[in-house]
Design an enzyme around this catalytic site. Structure first.
Site, PDB file in Angstrom:
ATOM      1  N   GLY A  53       0.804  -1.226   0.000  1.00  0.00           N
ATOM      2  CA  GLY A  53       0.000   0.000   0.000  1.00  0.00           C
ATOM      3  C   GLY A  53       0.828   1.262   0.000  1.00  0.00           C
ATOM      4  O   GLY A  53       0.648   2.134   0.855  1.00  0.00           O
ATOM      5  N   GLY A  83      12.883   1.854   4.862  1.00  0.00           N
ATOM      6  CA  GLY A  83      13.882   1.536   3.851  1.00  0.00           C
ATOM      7  C   GLY A  83      13.639   2.343   2.594  1.00  0.00           C
ATOM      8  O   GLY A  83      13.051   3.433   2.633  1.00  0.00           O
ATOM      9  N   ASP A 103      18.748  -5.457   5.465  1.00  0.00           N
ATOM     10  CA  ASP A 103      19.505  -5.756   4.242  1.00  0.00           C
ATOM     11  C   ASP A 103      20.742  -4.870   4.061  1.00  0.00           C
ATOM     12  O   ASP A 103      21.603  -5.191   3.258  1.00  0.00           O
ATOM     13  CB  ASP A 103      18.616  -5.570   3.000  1.00  0.00           C
ATOM     14  N   GLU A 163      19.370 -14.831  -0.893  1.00  0.00           N
ATOM     15  CA  GLU A 163      18.104 -15.149  -1.577  1.00  0.00           C
ATOM     16  C   GLU A 163      18.030 -14.581  -2.994  1.00  0.00           C
ATOM     17  O   GLU A 163      17.331 -15.111  -3.848  1.00  0.00           O
ATOM     18  CB  GLU A 163      16.908 -14.663  -0.756  1.00  0.00           C
ATOM     19  N   ARG A 198      21.563 -30.802   2.741  1.00  0.00           N
ATOM     20  CA  ARG A 198      20.391 -30.239   3.411  1.00  0.00           C
ATOM     21  C   ARG A 198      20.341 -28.726   3.171  1.00  0.00           C
ATOM     22  O   ARG A 198      21.382 -28.090   3.044  1.00  0.00           O
ATOM     23  CB  ARG A 198      20.445 -30.470   4.924  1.00  0.00           C
ATOM     24  N   HIS A 255      12.733 -15.169   8.020  1.00  0.00           N
ATOM     25  CA  HIS A 255      12.367 -14.070   8.926  1.00  0.00           C
ATOM     26  C   HIS A 255      13.002 -14.177  10.304  1.00  0.00           C
ATOM     27  O   HIS A 255      12.922 -13.223  11.086  1.00  0.00           O
ATOM     28  CB  HIS A 255      10.840 -13.995   9.054  1.00  0.00           C
ATOM     29  N   LEU A 256      13.643 -15.326  10.605  1.00  0.00           N
ATOM     30  CA  LEU A 256      14.299 -15.430  11.918  1.00  0.00           C
ATOM     31  C   LEU A 256      15.339 -14.325  12.101  1.00  0.00           C
ATOM     32  O   LEU A 256      15.530 -13.825  13.209  1.00  0.00           O
ATOM     33  CB  LEU A 256      14.987 -16.795  12.054  1.00  0.00           C
TER      34      LEU A 256
HETATM   35  O1  F6P Z   1      13.865  -6.014   3.157  1.00  0.00           O
HETATM   36  C1  F6P Z   1      13.861  -6.821   4.269  1.00  0.00           C
HETATM   37  C2  F6P Z   1      13.427  -8.203   3.904  1.00  0.00           C
HETATM   38  O2  F6P Z   1      13.488  -8.962   5.085  1.00  0.00           O
HETATM   39  C3  F6P Z   1      14.205  -8.844   2.754  1.00  0.00           C
HETATM   40  O3  F6P Z   1      15.464  -9.294   3.152  1.00  0.00           O
HETATM   41  C4  F6P Z   1      13.238  -9.904   2.321  1.00  0.00           C
HETATM   42  O4  F6P Z   1      13.384 -10.260   0.965  1.00  0.00           O
HETATM   43  C5  F6P Z   1      11.907  -9.249   2.526  1.00  0.00           C
HETATM   44  O5  F6P Z   1      12.076  -8.223   3.469  1.00  0.00           O
HETATM   45  C6  F6P Z   1      10.828 -10.182   3.013  1.00  0.00           C
HETATM   46  O6  F6P Z   1       9.636  -9.477   3.099  1.00  0.00           O
HETATM   47  P1  F6P Z   1       8.302 -10.091   3.695  1.00  0.00           P
HETATM   48  O7  F6P Z   1       8.261  -9.723   5.141  1.00  0.00           O
HETATM   49  O8  F6P Z   1       7.249  -9.414   2.913  1.00  0.00           O
HETATM   50  O9  F6P Z   1       8.325 -11.572   3.515  1.00  0.00           O
END
Ligand code: F6P
Length: 368
Positions: free
Chosen positions: A83, A123, A148, A243, A286, A292-293
């Site tokens: 948004g 950001g 980041d 990623e 593996r 998100h951790l």
């Molecule tokens: O920009 C911070 C970040 O954690 C990135 O490293 C990651 O790609 C993205 O946000 C993940 O966002 P979301 O919380 O929408 O999954």
């Protein structure tokens, strides 16, 4: 100077450890000047949807409200990475989605509530929104936030050190289990299109290969590194993959494509690399996705202090008459940088930075 009586604070984009410390420092620095501080809920949603918030979408932040929060992860204001007010997605009666500019509603709310300035903690997306608001006459100071570390013109953003520290601890733990089982362990890390978290934690945590978005990789080089280790009796390997990394001539791994008002979600490269390495080396492999951790938990003391300094500096900047700037860290002090010099610019890992060269000197493979 002297024209500010009321400020509002908001947090936008993905959360990062240290947000609450910024809020606390800004509220205290404002209160100590005799100013009132207000919080806007969930980015700008507190303004767009006041009915959602029983306590008000824009609410008073007193000293009491910010007591004991500096060490807490997350944000007491809430946040959103959807948004964007500049291109707000509105669903039309015919089911289509139209993007509208809602910045006028933000300016109207500020005028109605007699709020003189905004401290926007966020950001790149938040910087661009703040820059647009400033161009329409609002006094705005930004605080650079992101795990980041991909914002330009600041030595670091708060949240990054916490993310790197946690990721490094995870790598420390993975060494022992990988070695015990003689496995290849592939660890995927956040960072979007910048490899800072992967690079810093990979080097600190003793990874054997680090694959960055800035340096598309050749898997043969990683296979060679694993074989080379095996020849000297090192029967396991730890591979860090950002990623946003991709193979030379390949595509980034995307979990969900971009939609109106939503950025694409990256993810999946770790598993792709793990499968390919398993096929090519015959080794048990593996994948661990830290995800998100790395965004949770208490800020490290470095991030906490940086965040407190940024929050106080944002208030000082307003008090000194600055607007349309971002506070930034330029050792040993904070400084103010015009938003037009930072909005929309990404700070990627420079391939000639000494941290990356340190990795090369230590024999870490970068897939090139
Ligand atoms: O920009 C911070 C970040 O954690 C990135 O490293 C990651 O790609 C993205 O946000 C993940 O966002 P979301 O919380 O929408 O999954």
């Amino acid at each position: 100077m002297g024209s500010i009586k009321r400020i509002a604070i908001n947090t936008g984009g993905g959360d990062a450890p240290g947000l609450n410390a910024v809020i606390r420092a800004a509220v205290l620095a404002a209160a100590n000047r005799g100013w009132e501080a207000y919080g806007i809920r969930d980015g700008f949603n507190g303004i767009f949807f006041p009915e959602r918030y029983p306590e008000g979408g824009v609410f008073r932040l007193t000293r009491d409200r910010v007591r004991g929060i500096a060490h807490l992860g997350g944000t007491v204001l809430g946040t959103t990475n959807q948004g964007n007010p500049l291109q707000y997605p509105l669903k039309m009666p015919d089911g289509t989605v139209k993007q509208v500019d809602r910045t006028g509603e933000i300016l109207e709310t500020f005028a109605k509530k007699q709020i003189d300035a905004l401290i926007s903690i966020g950001g790149d997306g938040s910087l661009t929104i703040a820059h647009a608001l400033a161009k329409q006459g609002l006094k705005v100071v930004c605080v650079p936030k992101t795990i980041d570390n991909d914002l330009d013109k600041t030595f670091t953003t708060f949240g990054f050190d916490t993310a790197v520290s946690f990721a490094t601890e995870c790598l420390d733990r993975l060494h022992t289990t990988a070695e015990s089982h003689q496995r290849i362990m592939v660890v995927e890390m956040m960072g979007r299109y910048a490899g800072w978290i992967a690079l810093h934690s990979g080097i600190s945590g003793g990874a054997h290969a680090i694959l960055l978005p800035e340096l598309p990789f050749d898997l043969d080089k990683v296979v060679e590194k694993i074989r080379q280790r095996e020849r000297v009796g090192r029967v396991y390997s730890l591979i860090v993959v950002a990623e946003g990394a991709r193979v030379i001539d390949g595509q980034r791994a995307v979990l969900a494509p971009a939609e109106v008002g939503k950025a694409e979600r990256l993810g999946g490269i770790g598993e792709q690399v793990a499968r390919a390495l398993s096929e090519r080396t015959g080794k048990d492999t593996r994948t661990v996705v830290l995800g998100h951790l790395v965004r949770g938990g208490s800020p490290t003391s470095f991030d906490r202090l940086a965040a407190l300094r940024f929050g106080a500096a944002a208030v000082r900047a307003l008090d000194e008459g600055h607007s349309n700037v971002m506070v930034s860290l330029a050792f040993p002090n904070v400084q103010y940088v015009p938003l037009e010099e930072v909005a929309g610019r990404m700070k990627a890992v420079p391939l000639d930075c000494d941290t990356l060269i340190t990795g090369r000197d230590m024999g870490i493979c970068f897939g090139d």
